[in-house]
Design a protein around this motif. Sequence first.
Motif: not given
Length: 344
Positions: A265-279, A309-313, A317-320, A338-341
């Motif tokens: 299957x194909x899904x999108x993986x969203x990662x919120x990057x605003x004010x988040x560090x690498x660790x 994206x900056x914020x997932x809020x 999109x519907x997240x699984x 982070x969210x997986x659609x």
Amino acid sequence: MAETRRKVLLAPVTVTPSKPLTPSHLKGLLWADVMYRATKTYADVTYRYSHTTYHRTEQTLGFWEFLDRVRPGADYAALSESDVGELYVRYRAEGHAPAAGDLRPYAEAIENDGFVHPAGARVLRLWAGHYERLGLHDPGLLAHQPPEFGLEEMIEDLLRLPHWVAETCAFALSVPAERAEPWRRAFTRTVFLAGRPVNLTGRFSFDHVAENGSVAWAGPVPSEQTAALRRLLETFSGTREVPTWVPVDMEVRAPSHGVAKRRPVHRDLYVATAQITVSELLVQVNHLLVESVLDGLIAHGDRLTLRSVAWLSSQTVPFAALRVDADAHRPEELRAYAGLTEEI
């Protein structure tokens, strides 16, 4: 038209300033000097011989910790190379393995302030005199030459996100059920350590190593089984904020997939990057990926599109699956990291 000169990097491994130069050391230094002088006749040569880089090795840091522990405040200005070498022999004979916490102040002082222990500085000054008498090119024995890449930058460069995501999924898919279930009950706890797996495979066994050797996994196992590894390495603390990226596709591949349990299957993986560090990204996305594999949401052959994206809020999109945790900047509030659609 003049021919463009080639650019050549000459970067021999340095001799640690903890002992006298032996004939084999001198032979290597003479060959490096000949190579430098011969090559610069037809190319622009960068001669990188940085003691700053290798001061951070266990061999040197442990010796310096030993000297300050057994000879606090000692004056090394009049010692010969042989005198320092005898102290080094005493250090090795002691058989004491310093903890990472004992060495960390030295490593940080080297990286941040160009620190060199007085014993090491004495040996380097003596060597500079040898170079001058022999007519060797001095590549900067007494200079502070920090790496062009800092630790965080180097690890970020090695850990390209799509590659890391693919390898994380591959590892999770390889974990047998009898080990996966306790791991899930422990909330897929994972400790990220800063090190280079290819340099550790002779001493430690890993359950999964990335194809390019940039990252490896040990476990999931009881913590005492990785105690030696955790004593050797520092916990990775990447404080740089995560930049955004253009969407990128990747395919999940299991190390030994056998018969597929379902169609890809194909899904999108969203990662919120605003004010988040690498660790923080590594921790949060790791939890989402591993738990999605264990829940069957990610399997061999699936295609993921990584989106920042900056914020997932702000997403509709519907997240699984979602990774939600306390906000590092507002601990009293929760945040979606982070969210997986659902299937696309």
